[in-house]
Design an enzyme around this catalytic site. Structure first.
Site, PDB file in Angstrom:
ATOM      1  N   CYS A 158      44.413  46.602  31.734  1.00  0.00           N
ATOM      2  CA  CYS A 158      43.065  47.045  31.356  1.00  0.00           C
ATOM      3  C   CYS A 158      42.802  47.146  29.862  1.00  0.00           C
ATOM      4  O   CYS A 158      41.773  46.660  29.389  1.00  0.00           O
ATOM      5  CB  CYS A 158      42.794  48.410  31.985  1.00  0.00           C
ATOM      6  SG  CYS A 158      42.718  48.302  33.766  1.00  0.00           S
ATOM      7  N   PHE A 217      38.699  54.852  37.459  1.00  0.00           N
ATOM      8  CA  PHE A 217      39.459  55.328  36.295  1.00  0.00           C
ATOM      9  C   PHE A 217      40.928  55.559  36.611  1.00  0.00           C
ATOM     10  O   PHE A 217      41.654  56.136  35.809  1.00  0.00           O
ATOM     11  CB  PHE A 217      38.841  56.624  35.754  1.00  0.00           C
ATOM     12  CG  PHE A 217      37.475  56.425  35.161  1.00  0.00           C
ATOM     13  CD1 PHE A 217      37.329  55.935  33.874  1.00  0.00           C
ATOM     14  CD2 PHE A 217      36.339  56.689  35.897  1.00  0.00           C
ATOM     15  CE1 PHE A 217      36.063  55.730  33.320  1.00  0.00           C
ATOM     16  CE2 PHE A 217      35.070  56.490  35.356  1.00  0.00           C
ATOM     17  CZ  PHE A 217      34.936  56.015  34.067  1.00  0.00           C
ATOM     18  N   ALA A 272      35.614  54.288  27.705  1.00  0.00           N
ATOM     19  CA  ALA A 272      36.751  55.167  28.013  1.00  0.00           C
ATOM     20  C   ALA A 272      38.061  54.433  27.712  1.00  0.00           C
ATOM     21  O   ALA A 272      38.949  54.962  27.036  1.00  0.00           O
ATOM     22  CB  ALA A 272      36.708  55.604  29.478  1.00  0.00           C
ATOM     23  N   VAL A 325      43.298  48.104  42.467  1.00  0.00           N
ATOM     24  CA  VAL A 325      42.177  49.036  42.570  1.00  0.00           C
ATOM     25  C   VAL A 325      41.718  49.173  44.022  1.00  0.00           C
ATOM     26  O   VAL A 325      41.645  50.276  44.568  1.00  0.00           O
ATOM     27  CB  VAL A 325      40.999  48.572  41.659  1.00  0.00           C
ATOM     28  CG1 VAL A 325      39.775  49.422  41.901  1.00  0.00           C
ATOM     29  CG2 VAL A 325      41.411  48.653  40.195  1.00  0.00           C
ATOM     30  N   GLY A 326      41.421  48.024  44.672  1.00  0.00           N
ATOM     31  CA  GLY A 326      40.854  48.055  46.024  1.00  0.00           C
ATOM     32  C   GLY A 326      41.762  48.734  47.044  1.00  0.00           C
ATOM     33  O   GLY A 326      41.297  49.575  47.830  1.00  0.00           O
ATOM     34  N   THR A 355      38.996  40.697  37.144  1.00  0.00           N
ATOM     35  CA  THR A 355      38.108  40.209  36.073  1.00  0.00           C
ATOM     36  C   THR A 355      38.963  39.983  34.822  1.00  0.00           C
ATOM     37  O   THR A 355      38.857  40.719  33.845  1.00  0.00           O
ATOM     38  CB  THR A 355      37.000  41.239  35.755  1.00  0.00           C
ATOM     39  OG1 THR A 355      37.605  42.538  35.593  1.00  0.00           O
ATOM     40  CG2 THR A 355      35.969  41.328  36.837  1.00  0.00           C
ATOM     41  N   PRO A 356      39.853  38.979  34.887  1.00  0.00           N
ATOM     42  CA  PRO A 356      40.773  38.778  33.757  1.00  0.00           C
ATOM     43  C   PRO A 356      40.048  38.279  32.512  1.00  0.00           C
ATOM     44  O   PRO A 356      38.883  37.877  32.596  1.00  0.00           O
ATOM     45  CB  PRO A 356      41.731  37.691  34.282  1.00  0.00           C
ATOM     46  CG  PRO A 356      40.946  36.958  35.313  1.00  0.00           C
ATOM     47  CD  PRO A 356      39.987  37.946  35.916  1.00  0.00           C
ATOM     48  N   THR A 357      40.744  38.294  31.385  1.00  0.00           N
ATOM     49  CA  THR A 357      40.165  37.707  30.170  1.00  0.00           C
ATOM     50  C   THR A 357      40.066  36.189  30.372  1.00  0.00           C
ATOM     51  O   THR A 357      41.001  35.567  30.883  1.00  0.00           O
ATOM     52  CB  THR A 357      41.058  38.037  28.952  1.00  0.00           C
ATOM     53  OG1 THR A 357      41.192  39.464  28.880  1.00  0.00           O
ATOM     54  CG2 THR A 357      40.458  37.513  27.668  1.00  0.00           C
ATOM     55  N   LYS A 384      32.779  52.901  31.208  1.00  0.00           N
ATOM     56  CA  LYS A 384      34.131  52.476  31.589  1.00  0.00           C
ATOM     57  C   LYS A 384      34.805  51.735  30.434  1.00  0.00           C
ATOM     58  O   LYS A 384      35.951  52.024  30.070  1.00  0.00           O
ATOM     59  CB  LYS A 384      34.040  51.590  32.837  1.00  0.00           C
ATOM     60  CG  LYS A 384      35.316  50.894  33.225  1.00  0.00           C
ATOM     61  CD  LYS A 384      36.399  51.857  33.656  1.00  0.00           C
ATOM     62  CE  LYS A 384      37.701  51.120  33.824  1.00  0.00           C
ATOM     63  NZ  LYS A 384      38.770  51.887  34.348  1.00  0.00           N
TER      64      LYS A 384
HETATM   65  C1  UDX Z   1      44.423  52.669  32.061  1.00  0.00           C
HETATM   66  C2  UDX Z   1      43.534  53.933  32.029  1.00  0.00           C
HETATM   67  O1  UDX Z   1      44.357  55.070  31.768  1.00  0.00           O
HETATM   68  C3  UDX Z   1      42.799  54.097  33.358  1.00  0.00           C
HETATM   69  O2  UDX Z   1      41.903  55.188  33.279  1.00  0.00           O
HETATM   70  C4  UDX Z   1      42.021  52.816  33.650  1.00  0.00           C
HETATM   71  O3  UDX Z   1      41.371  52.911  34.911  1.00  0.00           O
HETATM   72  C5  UDX Z   1      42.938  51.621  33.646  1.00  0.00           C
HETATM   73  O4  UDX Z   1      43.630  51.536  32.385  1.00  0.00           O
HETATM   74  P1  UDX Z   1      46.810  52.066  33.077  1.00  0.00           P
HETATM   75  O5  UDX Z   1      46.678  50.793  32.296  1.00  0.00           O
HETATM   76  O6  UDX Z   1      47.210  51.975  34.507  1.00  0.00           O
HETATM   77  O7  UDX Z   1      45.427  52.888  33.049  1.00  0.00           O
HETATM   78  O8  UDX Z   1      47.910  52.992  32.359  1.00  0.00           O
HETATM   79  P2  UDX Z   1      47.909  54.072  31.183  1.00  0.00           P
HETATM   80  O9  UDX Z   1      48.641  55.248  31.663  1.00  0.00           O
HETATM   81  O10 UDX Z   1      46.582  54.294  30.603  1.00  0.00           O
HETATM   82  O11 UDX Z   1      48.855  53.368  30.103  1.00  0.00           O
HETATM   83  C6  UDX Z   1      48.487  52.157  29.457  1.00  0.00           C
HETATM   84  C7  UDX Z   1      49.528  51.784  28.427  1.00  0.00           C
HETATM   85  O12 UDX Z   1      49.507  52.699  27.330  1.00  0.00           O
HETATM   86  C8  UDX Z   1      50.962  51.806  28.949  1.00  0.00           C
HETATM   87  O13 UDX Z   1      51.667  50.703  28.438  1.00  0.00           O
HETATM   88  C9  UDX Z   1      51.518  53.119  28.428  1.00  0.00           C
HETATM   89  O14 UDX Z   1      52.907  53.104  28.288  1.00  0.00           O
HETATM   90  C10 UDX Z   1      50.817  53.193  27.081  1.00  0.00           C
HETATM   91  N1  UDX Z   1      50.703  54.571  26.544  1.00  0.00           N
HETATM   92  C11 UDX Z   1      49.993  55.518  27.230  1.00  0.00           C
HETATM   93  C12 UDX Z   1      51.290  54.890  25.326  1.00  0.00           C
HETATM   94  O15 UDX Z   1      51.916  54.049  24.689  1.00  0.00           O
HETATM   95  N2  UDX Z   1      51.152  56.161  24.828  1.00  0.00           N
HETATM   96  C13 UDX Z   1      50.439  57.128  25.484  1.00  0.00           C
HETATM   97  O16 UDX Z   1      50.355  58.257  24.950  1.00  0.00           O
HETATM   98  C14 UDX Z   1      49.855  56.790  26.733  1.00  0.00           C
HETATM   99  P1  ADP Z   2      42.770  44.805  40.126  1.00  0.00           P
HETATM  100  O1  ADP Z   2      43.918  45.263  39.248  1.00  0.00           O
HETATM  101  O2  ADP Z   2      41.449  44.787  39.386  1.00  0.00           O
HETATM  102  O3  ADP Z   2      42.692  45.493  41.440  1.00  0.00           O
HETATM  103  P2  ADP Z   2      44.140  42.533  41.308  1.00  0.00           P
HETATM  104  O4  ADP Z   2      44.409  41.199  40.661  1.00  0.00           O
HETATM  105  O5  ADP Z   2      45.268  43.440  41.608  1.00  0.00           O
HETATM  106  O6  ADP Z   2      43.026  43.234  40.411  1.00  0.00           O
HETATM  107  O7  ADP Z   2      43.372  42.294  42.699  1.00  0.00           O
HETATM  108  C1  ADP Z   2      42.227  41.539  42.863  1.00  0.00           C
HETATM  109  C2  ADP Z   2      42.258  40.894  44.249  1.00  0.00           C
HETATM  110  O8  ADP Z   2      40.984  40.280  44.489  1.00  0.00           O
HETATM  111  C3  ADP Z   2      43.301  39.789  44.434  1.00  0.00           C
HETATM  112  O9  ADP Z   2      44.146  40.114  45.520  1.00  0.00           O
HETATM  113  C4  ADP Z   2      42.471  38.509  44.723  1.00  0.00           C
HETATM  114  O10 ADP Z   2      43.089  37.665  45.675  1.00  0.00           O
HETATM  115  C5  ADP Z   2      41.192  39.110  45.290  1.00  0.00           C
HETATM  116  N1  ADP Z   2      40.010  38.247  45.180  1.00  0.00           N
HETATM  117  C6  ADP Z   2      39.546  37.595  44.085  1.00  0.00           C
HETATM  118  N2  ADP Z   2      38.397  36.933  44.380  1.00  0.00           N
HETATM  119  C7  ADP Z   2      38.119  37.186  45.676  1.00  0.00           C
HETATM  120  C8  ADP Z   2      37.057  36.810  46.573  1.00  0.00           C
HETATM  121  N3  ADP Z   2      36.045  36.055  46.153  1.00  0.00           N
HETATM  122  N4  ADP Z   2      37.121  37.248  47.851  1.00  0.00           N
HETATM  123  C9  ADP Z   2      38.141  38.032  48.273  1.00  0.00           C
HETATM  124  N5  ADP Z   2      39.153  38.437  47.486  1.00  0.00           N
HETATM  125  C10 ADP Z   2      39.155  38.015  46.201  1.00  0.00           C
END
Ligand code: UDX
Ligand code: ADP
Length: 478
Positions: free
Chosen positions: A276, A162, A223, A15-16, A91-93, A220
């Protein structure tokens, strides 16, 4: 608060990184610094091989890096200098303690907030970008206010991202909407405007929606829950199709032309993956339980259960078609990423299909155009997937060539919808496979009629192909 001149983003992840690359390219008047704890990750962002693959991202980063876009491990400096700070950490589970397996783990968010409070010497707008449970912004604000220095003020905003992986650059350039949640006060409003001004460099004002913080956080989660629910719904129907002779693509087309339903996200598949959907639905389930809304929690939990069912069901279908045993049979797995155009494997359905087949002692030859082999091994030897890493090494071959993967195989299993899978020479592949040669298309991307003409036995999601229809054999799994 004056216009934002310096942005810092804590967390250089999926994301970042892309978000800041876009901000830097669209706002030449703003300096953007992305900081991370991981030196290795920062080194990659500063190299020719970026840590994540996203179409169009390399060019953007090259264009801005060293000018107004910087990647660094100097977290304190980044925080001190910034007017506005994005928190984009993971923010994992949670995998321990209260809420284990469902709640989001907020330890990284909290540690980022504490770091800001510790080092900031001027007022900041702090923006939560990571997906968080409702009311996380309140916790961040609490931590900041409890630790603030004299004269340092904070405004905390929610600005969920998103973007989808594989289309991140496009999603960021042309977002359907930008959501900003903030405090309903004069200062809150000023902070919202400051962030909105950044986006207005390229996003039409009408597409920037502002609201209270909790609505933004909940939007979020909602969605992602709705999108995941759509996939689970069509996947549930795919099972009915396989049992009846209906075709899920036809059903999806028929319902998608109803403008109230719409055609997107109706692609039946082997199951959804990614970092996600599962995490956020579980997060919502946990939230509902904590709010004493057990019926709502159960409702959303079924979205996850249907996804589990779909993955298991597909693997069982492979095993049943291969005469109820795959022991020692070579099976080529095409695709390990959770979807095409990304090298990300988080929660990839492919991992689970491989697990179920390995549990039956199949020999797997895995090919993916983007996923590193170390990543595949790390996923397949994770304790939740296998309790015997040596056995995984014995059963799995990793290859950089799909033709090699399929050679002498009994079957090919398509787990990811990579475009290149459509263009292979399937006659050549057929000639090199054991007979009968099977293809299981978990993504419905191949030309099934053509494959049948070559001689393959083809099975796909949500449809009985003609040889099954003639024999009247049901491919459904009870
Ligand atoms: C998702 C949301 O789309 C995005 O808005 C949010 O910010 C993060 O989560 P992402 O996980 O990157 O994005 O991919 P996405 O394209 O949503 O697909 C997620 C999963 O659903 C994939 O495994 C994809 O193959 C599957 N998928 C998607 C289906 O099986 N069928 C579909 O019709 C669409
Ligand atoms: P996302 O998919 O939400 O972007 P990622 O796991 O790809 O998540 O990235 C999150 C990043 O945040 C990782 O590179 C991790 O090293 C970094 N991170 C986590 N905690 C901290 C913190 N306290 N300060 C700086 N970076 C951090």
């Amino acid at each position: 608060m004056a216009d934002v001149k310096r942005v810092c983003c804590i967390g250089a992840g999926y994301v970042g990184g892309p978000t800041c690359a876009i901000i830097a390219s669209k706002c030449p008047d703003i300096t953007v610094t992305v900081v991370d704890l991981s030196q290795a990750r920062i080194n990659e962002w500063n190299s020719d091989k970026l840590p994540i693959f996203e179409p169009g991202l390399d060019d953007l980063v090259k264009q801005c890096r060293g000018k107004n876009l910087f990647f660094s491990t100097e977290i304190e400096k980044g925080i001190k200098e910034a007017d506005l700070i994005f928190i984009s950490v993971n923010t994992p589970t949670k995998n321990y303690g209260i809420g284990k397996g469902r709640a989001a783990d907020l330890k990284y968010i909290e540690s980022a907030a504490r770091k800001i409070a510790e080092v900031a010497v001027s007022s900041k707008i702090v923006v939560e970008k990571s997906t968080v449970p409702v009311k996380a912004a309140e916790s961040i604000a609490h931590i900041l206010q409890a630790n603030h220095r004299r004269g340092v003020h904070y405004q905390v905003l929610s600005n969920p991202e998103f973007l989808a992986e594989g289309t991140a650059v496009k999603d960021l350039m042309y977002p359907d909407r930008v959501l900003i949640g903030g405090e309903l006060s004069e200062e809150g409003n000023r902070a919202i405007m400051a962030l909105s001004n950044i986006y207005q460099h390229w996003v039409p004002k009408d597409n920037i929606i502002t609201m209270n913080t909790w609505s933004s956080e909940l939007s979020k989660l909602t969605a992602n829950a709705f999108l995941a629910q759509r996939i689970s719904s069509i996947n549930a129907i795919s099972a009915v199709c396989e049992a009846t002779g209906a075709d899920v693509s036809e059903v999806a087309h028929a319902i998608g032309t109803d403008s109230r339903i719409g055609p997107k996200f109706l692609q039946a598949s082997v199951g959804f993956g990614g970092s996600c959907f599962q995490k956020d639905v579980l997060n919502l389930v946990y939230l509902c339980e904590c709010l004493n809304l057990p019926d709502v929690a159960v409702y959303w939990q079924t979205v996850i259960e249907m996804n589990e069912f779909q993955k298991r069901r597909f693997a069982r279908r492979v095993i049943e078609a291969l005469f109820n045993t795959v022991t020692n049979k070579r099976i080529a797995i095409f695709g390990f990423a959770f979807k095409k155009d990304t090298g990300d494997t988080r929660e990839s359905p492919s991992i689970y299909i491989c697990k179920y087949l390995m549990d039956e002692q199949a020999k797997l030859a895995i090919y993916d155009p983007k996923v590193d082999h170390e990543q595949m091994i790390s996923d397949l030897t994770h304790p939740s997937i296998s309790d015997n890493p040596t056995r995984v090494q014995e059963l799995v071959t990793l290859t950089k060539d799909p033709y090699e993967a399929a050679r002498s195989a009994h079957a090919i299993v398509i787990c990811t919808e990579w475009d290149e899978f459509k263009d292979y020479d399937y006659q050549k592949i057929y000639d090199s496979m054991l007979k009968p040669a099977f293809i299981f298309d978990g993504r419905m991307i191949l030309d099934h009629k053509q494959l049948q003409k070559i001689g393959y036995h083809v099975e796909t999601i949500g449809k009985r192909l003609s040889d099954d229809v003639h024999t009247g054999k049901s491919t459904s799994v009870p």
